[in-house]
Design a protein around this motif. Structure first.
Motif, PDB file in Angstrom:
ATOM      1  N   HIS A  44      -3.079  -6.013   5.169  1.00  0.00           N
ATOM      2  CA  HIS A  44      -3.076  -4.625   5.662  1.00  0.00           C
ATOM      3  C   HIS A  44      -1.822  -3.906   5.170  1.00  0.00           C
ATOM      4  CE1 HIS A  44      -4.441  -1.697   8.930  1.00  0.00           C
ATOM      5  NE2 HIS A  44      -3.342  -1.146   8.422  1.00  0.00           N
ATOM      6  N   ALA A  45      -2.002  -3.060   4.163  1.00  0.00           N
ATOM      7  CA  ALA A  45      -0.893  -2.277   3.614  1.00  0.00           C
ATOM      8  C   ALA A  45      -1.351  -0.842   3.387  1.00  0.00           C
ATOM      9  CB  ALA A  45      -0.421  -2.899   2.300  1.00  0.00           C
ATOM     10  N   HIS A  46      -0.373   0.031   3.127  1.00  0.00           N
ATOM     11  CA  HIS A  46      -0.674   1.448   2.855  1.00  0.00           C
ATOM     12  C   HIS A  46       0.135   1.910   1.644  1.00  0.00           C
ATOM     13  CE1 HIS A  46      -2.933   2.006   6.614  1.00  0.00           C
ATOM     14  NE2 HIS A  46      -1.966   1.363   7.237  1.00  0.00           N
ATOM     15  N   TYR A  47      -0.170   1.354   0.474  1.00  0.00           N
ATOM     16  CA  TYR A  47       0.563   1.741  -0.737  1.00  0.00           C
ATOM     17  C   TYR A  47       0.178   3.117  -1.252  1.00  0.00           C
ATOM     18  CZ  TYR A  47       2.881  -2.722  -0.888  1.00  0.00           C
ATOM     19  OH  TYR A  47       3.672  -3.794  -0.560  1.00  0.00           O
ATOM     20  N   ASP A  48      -0.845   3.728  -0.641  1.00  0.00           N
ATOM     21  CA  ASP A  48      -1.163   5.122  -0.952  1.00  0.00           C
ATOM     22  C   ASP A  48      -0.183   6.089  -0.282  1.00  0.00           C
ATOM     23  OD1 ASP A  48      -2.822   6.142   1.805  1.00  0.00           O
ATOM     24  OD2 ASP A  48      -2.769   3.996   1.432  1.00  0.00           O
ATOM     25  N   ASP A  49       0.650   5.592   0.640  1.00  0.00           N
ATOM     26  CA  ASP A  49       1.580   6.431   1.399  1.00  0.00           C
ATOM     27  C   ASP A  49       2.626   7.078   0.480  1.00  0.00           C
ATOM     28  OD1 ASP A  49       4.171   6.875   3.150  1.00  0.00           O
ATOM     29  OD2 ASP A  49       2.551   6.634   4.584  1.00  0.00           O
ATOM     30  N   ALA A  98      -5.408  -0.496   3.354  1.00  0.00           N
ATOM     31  CA  ALA A  98      -6.299   0.073   4.376  1.00  0.00           C
ATOM     32  C   ALA A  98      -6.293   1.596   4.353  1.00  0.00           C
ATOM     33  CB  ALA A  98      -5.878  -0.417   5.758  1.00  0.00           C
ATOM     34  N   GLY A  99      -7.468   2.175   4.552  1.00  0.00           N
ATOM     35  CA  GLY A  99      -7.595   3.622   4.657  1.00  0.00           C
ATOM     36  C   GLY A  99      -7.221   4.106   6.044  1.00  0.00           C
ATOM     37  N   SER A 100      -6.786   5.369   6.122  1.00  0.00           N
ATOM     38  CA  SER A 100      -6.444   5.933   7.425  1.00  0.00           C
ATOM     39  C   SER A 100      -6.858   7.399   7.543  1.00  0.00           C
ATOM     40  CB  SER A 100      -4.947   5.784   7.707  1.00  0.00           C
ATOM     41  OG  SER A 100      -4.195   6.313   6.635  1.00  0.00           O
ATOM     42  N   THR A 101      -6.788   8.112   6.431  1.00  0.00           N
ATOM     43  CA  THR A 101      -7.164   9.534   6.421  1.00  0.00           C
ATOM     44  C   THR A 101      -8.216   9.760   5.336  1.00  0.00           C
ATOM     45  OG1 THR A 101      -5.509  10.136   4.763  1.00  0.00           O
ATOM     46  CG2 THR A 101      -4.806  10.199   7.086  1.00  0.00           C
ATOM     47  N   TYR A 155      -7.019  -4.724  -3.390  1.00  0.00           N
ATOM     48  CA  TYR A 155      -8.348  -4.387  -2.873  1.00  0.00           C
ATOM     49  C   TYR A 155      -8.193  -3.287  -1.813  1.00  0.00           C
ATOM     50  CZ  TYR A 155      -9.977  -8.518  -5.316  1.00  0.00           C
ATOM     51  OH  TYR A 155     -10.274  -9.425  -6.298  1.00  0.00           O
ATOM     52  N   GLY A 156      -9.304  -2.678  -1.436  1.00  0.00           N
ATOM     53  CA  GLY A 156      -9.214  -1.557  -0.511  1.00  0.00           C
ATOM     54  C   GLY A 156     -10.133  -1.676   0.685  1.00  0.00           C
ATOM     55  N   ALA A 157      -9.788  -0.926   1.722  1.00  0.00           N
ATOM     56  CA  ALA A 157     -10.653  -0.726   2.886  1.00  0.00           C
ATOM     57  C   ALA A 157     -10.768   0.777   3.095  1.00  0.00           C
ATOM     58  CB  ALA A 157     -10.054  -1.387   4.118  1.00  0.00           C
ATOM     59  N   ILE A 158     -11.938   1.213   3.485  1.00  0.00           N
ATOM     60  CA  ILE A 158     -12.179   2.645   3.694  1.00  0.00           C
ATOM     61  C   ILE A 158     -12.541   2.869   5.158  1.00  0.00           C
ATOM     62  CG2 ILE A 158     -13.656   4.614   3.094  1.00  0.00           C
ATOM     63  CD1 ILE A 158     -11.809   3.826   0.807  1.00  0.00           C
ATOM     64  N   GLY A 159     -11.773   3.748   5.807  1.00  0.00           N
ATOM     65  CA  GLY A 159     -12.037   4.063   7.207  1.00  0.00           C
ATOM     66  C   GLY A 159     -11.137   5.192   7.666  1.00  0.00           C
ATOM     67  N   ILE A 160     -11.312   5.597   8.906  1.00  0.00           N
ATOM     68  CA  ILE A 160     -10.501   6.674   9.488  1.00  0.00           C
ATOM     69  C   ILE A 160      -9.803   6.174  10.739  1.00  0.00           C
ATOM     70  CG2 ILE A 160     -10.622   8.906  10.682  1.00  0.00           C
ATOM     71  CD1 ILE A 160     -10.796   9.267   7.727  1.00  0.00           C
TER      72      ILE A 160
END
Length: 253
Positions: A6-11, A36-39, A57-62
């Motif tokens: 669980h990371a947020h490298y898109d931040d 992990a997606g958040s927005t 790899y990715g996860a898509i969600g809100i």
């Protein structure tokens, strides 16, 4: 190898050195990362990252704080993205009554809707739950029975953790376990089987000691593995080996 579940490298906190940092992961012992997606805005950035980096790899969600941004049109968009090869989970999704940015009924509605989508796609879910223990448990029992799931950044009692483990779920443990005041999480780690624990950062947040308060990254996960090993009387190598196996089962990597 270490897997960051669980990371947020898109931040935007990584905008200055993202390429350099991600390029150093292999040398740092980090083999795979799930972002992990958040927005809504995070979705396209996550897809780009998964295309650029073979180990990501990715996860898509809100995230529940953003639940009001969802609509049936956005859910259709989510379903299309979930069909991509390197998108391996729905998340992060759940309930957050701490920040209380969204009405509880709205949070529950879209949490359940995203769980239903994950079931339809036979995909695991990454669960965010803060100050919402009872409602999260009720929804998981009702709508996520038999699914693969990780309770991310776990912050509740050992008893509830054991209940989730009985349901077949994993418990996500990150930098917080190294904090001096994290007695409850240390007790959770002590009482759970290692087979039910996965490593995570939630980076750029929640860096472990001795980096607490600074930007977190997957390169700091050895500190988490060492603390878990210390609590459980094992070697750090055994913790890394077993949590890698757990993560691969969770995400089918």
């Amino acid at each position: 190898m270490i897997i960051d579940t669980h990371a947020h490298y898109d931040d935007e906190q990584f905008d200055g050195d993202r390429e350099e940092l991600l390029g150093s992961m292999e040398a740092g012992g980090v083999g795979l990362i799930v972002n992990a997606g958040s927005t809504l805005e995070s979705w396209s950035r996550i897809v780009e990252l998964t295309e650029k980096y073979p180990f990501l790899y990715g996860a898509i969600g809100i995230h529940p704080d953003e639940a009001g941004s969802l609509s049936e049109e956005r859910m259709r968009e989510m379903e299309e993205l979930l069909d991509r090869d390197k998108i391996v989970a729905v998340g992060e999704i759940g309930l957050d009554y701490y920040w209380d940015k969204e009405n509880h009924d709205i949070q529950k509605k879209w949490f359940i809707r995203q769980l239903e989508t994950a079931r339809k796609k036979d995909m695991p879910v990454i669960i965010h739950s803060r100050e919402a223990a009872a409602d999260t448990m009720e929804i998981m029992k009702t709508y996520a029975a038999g699914m693969r799931a990780v309770i991310h950044c776990y912050s509740y009692s050992p008893e509830m953790a054991k209940e989730y483990v009985k349901m077949g779920y994993y418990i996500g443990v990150g930098g917080v376990v190294t904090f001096k005041n994290a007695k409850k999480l240390k007790q959770v780690v002590e009482e759970l089987p290692l087979e039910s624990i996965v490593l995570e950062t939630d980076c750029p947040y929640l860096a472990p000691e001795p980096f607490r308060g600074k930007r977190n990254s997957s390169l700091y996960l050895p500190y988490v593995a060492e603390k878990i090993a210390e609590i459980k009387g094992l070697s750090a190598e055994e913790v890394v080996r077993q949590t890698e196996e757990n993560s691969r089962q969770l995400y089918r990597l």
